[in-house]
Design a protein around this motif. Structure first.
Motif, PDB file in Angstrom:
ATOM      1  N   GLN A  37      -3.996  -2.875   7.541  1.00 57.82           N
ATOM      2  CA  GLN A  37      -5.011  -3.521   8.365  1.00 57.82           C
ATOM      3  C   GLN A  37      -4.522  -3.548   9.803  1.00 57.82           C
ATOM      4  O   GLN A  37      -3.419  -4.006  10.078  1.00 57.82           O
ATOM      5  N   TYR A  40      -6.979  -8.410  11.403  1.00 56.31           N
ATOM      6  CA  TYR A  40      -6.960  -9.334  10.277  1.00 56.31           C
ATOM      7  C   TYR A  40      -8.276  -9.250   9.497  1.00 56.31           C
ATOM      8  O   TYR A  40      -9.365  -9.310  10.087  1.00 56.31           O
ATOM      9  N   ALA A  41      -8.179  -9.101   8.192  1.00 58.90           N
ATOM     10  CA  ALA A  41      -9.309  -9.092   7.253  1.00 58.90           C
ATOM     11  C   ALA A  41     -10.255  -7.903   7.446  1.00 58.90           C
ATOM     12  O   ALA A  41     -11.382  -7.935   6.992  1.00 58.90           O
ATOM     13  N   LEU A  42      -9.801  -6.865   8.124  1.00 62.97           N
ATOM     14  CA  LEU A  42     -10.623  -5.668   8.311  1.00 62.97           C
ATOM     15  C   LEU A  42      -9.825  -4.452   7.840  1.00 62.97           C
ATOM     16  O   LEU A  42      -9.086  -3.842   8.611  1.00 62.97           O
TER      17      LEU A  42
END
Length: 57
Positions: A37, A40-42
């Motif tokens: 990644q 963050y969170a992608l």
């Protein structure tokens, strides 16, 4: 009249447009299909292979 038109010589096909190949490319991203990644969170996409050509008319 119909017999005359059938016996005439056929027309040549229209000429294709002239073009020049400027660039041909091949590339790949994330060949080993690593999970990572950058944000963050992608999550990033998996394997990606691309090809292309740049032409000028």
């Amino acid at each position: 009249m119909l017999a005359k038109s059938l016996s005439s010589t056929p027309r040549p096909p229209p000429a294709l447009p002239k073009f020049e190949v400027r660039k041909v490319y091949v590339g790949a991203d994330n060949i080993l299909d690593a999970d990572y990644q950058e944000t963050y969170a992608l999550p990033q996409a998996g394997r990606f292979v691309y090809t292309g050509a740049r032409l000028s008319f």
